[in-house]
Design a protein around this motif. Structure first.
Motif, PDB file in Angstrom:
ATOM      1  N   ASP A 147       0.851  -1.197   0.000  1.00  0.00           N
ATOM      2  CA  ASP A 147       0.000   0.000   0.000  1.00  0.00           C
ATOM      3  C   ASP A 147       0.881   1.239   0.000  1.00  0.00           C
ATOM      4  N   LYS A 152       0.974  -8.100  -2.033  1.00  0.00           N
ATOM      5  CA  LYS A 152      -0.374  -7.739  -2.467  1.00  0.00           C
ATOM      6  C   LYS A 152      -0.347  -6.363  -3.113  1.00  0.00           C
ATOM      7  N   ARG A 202      -2.709  -7.432  13.441  1.00  0.00           N
ATOM      8  CA  ARG A 202      -1.896  -6.503  14.207  1.00  0.00           C
ATOM      9  C   ARG A 202      -1.092  -7.270  15.249  1.00  0.00           C
ATOM     10  N   ARG A 233       0.478  -1.913   7.180  1.00  0.00           N
ATOM     11  CA  ARG A 233       1.185  -0.881   7.942  1.00  0.00           C
ATOM     12  C   ARG A 233       2.148  -1.390   9.005  1.00  0.00           C
TER      13      ARG A 233
HETATM   14  O1  C5P Z   1      -2.211  -1.715   6.852  1.00  0.00           O
HETATM   15  P1  C5P Z   1      -3.104  -2.912   7.072  1.00  0.00           P
HETATM   16  O2  C5P Z   1      -2.366  -4.095   7.686  1.00  0.00           O
HETATM   17  O3  C5P Z   1      -4.370  -2.555   7.806  1.00  0.00           O
HETATM   18  O4  C5P Z   1      -3.508  -3.355   5.576  1.00  0.00           O
HETATM   19  C1  C5P Z   1      -4.492  -4.328   5.326  1.00  0.00           C
HETATM   20  C2  C5P Z   1      -4.590  -4.570   3.861  1.00  0.00           C
HETATM   21  O5  C5P Z   1      -5.581  -5.561   3.629  1.00  0.00           O
HETATM   22  C3  C5P Z   1      -4.999  -3.346   3.035  1.00  0.00           C
HETATM   23  O6  C5P Z   1      -4.290  -3.427   1.808  1.00  0.00           O
HETATM   24  C4  C5P Z   1      -6.480  -3.531   2.795  1.00  0.00           C
HETATM   25  O7  C5P Z   1      -6.884  -2.998   1.556  1.00  0.00           O
HETATM   26  C5  C5P Z   1      -6.585  -5.046   2.755  1.00  0.00           C
HETATM   27  N1  C5P Z   1      -7.891  -5.601   3.096  1.00  0.00           N
HETATM   28  C6  C5P Z   1      -8.548  -5.324   4.280  1.00  0.00           C
HETATM   29  N2  C5P Z   1      -9.793  -5.855   4.520  1.00  0.00           N
HETATM   30  C7  C5P Z   1     -10.355  -6.682   3.633  1.00  0.00           C
HETATM   31  C8  C5P Z   1      -9.684  -6.993   2.441  1.00  0.00           C
HETATM   32  C9  C5P Z   1      -8.433  -6.443   2.219  1.00  0.00           C
HETATM   33  O8  C5P Z   1      -8.017  -4.614   5.118  1.00  0.00           O
HETATM   34  N3  C5P Z   1     -11.512  -7.246   3.904  1.00  0.00           N
END
Ligand code: C5P
Length: 251
Positions: A32, A54, A199, A229
């Motif tokens: 991202d 991804k 997380r 993140r």
């Molecule tokens: O930064 P973080 O760990 O929150 O990123 C989560 C990733 O997973 C992002 O790219 C988000 O678009 C993706 N995602 C999500 N929820 C979903 C499907 C994909 O957070 N249901």
């Protein structure tokens, strides 16, 4: 739109056979970032440390399909997951999916909310070239957000219903939060379960609502975890990825 040199395709069934995955192969890192230069830098750093990258809307819209090929060139050991979360009429989605077939990506996401027949059309358009993952309910959504969006069922029930649609349509897997894993496993045990909203203990939640630690998610049945993140914002991204893989190895 040339993104050639795709790796050999595998069947959806083989793709979904995730029980024997190594801990590292279970870790998907969300690229991202705003542009290709930033993405290639992260890909170089994480090559050898994670299993898959991804590419999501932010990067794909900024750079177009060539970014898929460029990421693969700098990190040839990593699989690529194209997270476009497509949602349109079947004719339009199938056209988009036929274009994605040439990219050589392992997975592509579509929203599950339009039901089994819609998903089935996507699976047929994908053929053996790419695994279709159905997004059940976004992990940024909670019960209140679901009600505000007009859903009358409990969030977990909605996830379960959409997992059933994905199963019946022949999808390679579903995207759900760690909290719904047991319900998804019960109704769709053979689908790959891809879990964002991960997380490590003590990490900032950001905009995620339904979160879980890496080890807990895999112990509860996640085939893959998606981390953005907590790795992207780390000072040492490879070390942050290694720490998560170690946590998975101990789970
Ligand atoms: O930064 P973080 O760990 O929150 O990123 C989560 C990733 O997973 C992002 O790219 C988000 O678009 C993706 N995602 C999500 N929820 C979903 C499907 C994909 O957070 N249901």
């Amino acid at each position: 739109m040339s993104t050639t040199s795709a790796p050999p395709s595998t069947s959806a069934a083989a793709r979904a056979g995730t029980d024997a995955l190594e801990p590292r192969d279970r870790l998907i890192v969300a690229l991202d970032v705003a542009d290709a230069d930033a993405a290639l830098e992260v890909a170089r750093r994480l090559s050898g440390h994670v299993g898959m990258l991804k590419i999501g809307l932010e990067l794909f819209v900024a750079e177009g399909p060539s970014v898929v090929r460029r990421v693969r060139e700098v990190a040839p050991d990593l699989e690529i997951f194209l997270d476009l979360k497509l949602h349109d009429i079947p004719n339009t989605m199938c056209g988009a999916i036929r274009s994605v077939r040439a990219f050589g990506v392992k997975f592509l996401t579509v929203h599950a909310g339009s039901g089994t027949a819609h998903l089935q059309a996507c699976v047929e358009a994908a053929g053996d070239a790419v695994g279709i993952l159905a997004v059940t309910v976004l992990t940024s959504q909670d019960e209140v957000a679901c009600r505000q969006a007009g859903h009358t069922r409990a969030l977990e029930e909605l996830v379960e219903m959409r997992a059933v649609c994905a199963r019946d349509a022949g999808c390679a897997g579903v995207v759900c939060s760690g909290r719904e894993l047991s319900r998804v496993r019960a109704v769709a045990p053979r689908l790959a379960r891809v879990v964002p909203g991960i997380r490590p203990a003590g990490a900032d939640l950001g905009d995620q609502a339904r979160v879980m630690t890496p080890a807990r998610a895999v112990a509860d049945g996640a085939s893959y975890i998606v981390v953005g993140r907590p790795i992207l914002q780390a000072q040492d991204q490879a070390a942050a990825a290694d720490a998560i893989v170690r946590e998975l190895a101990g789970s």
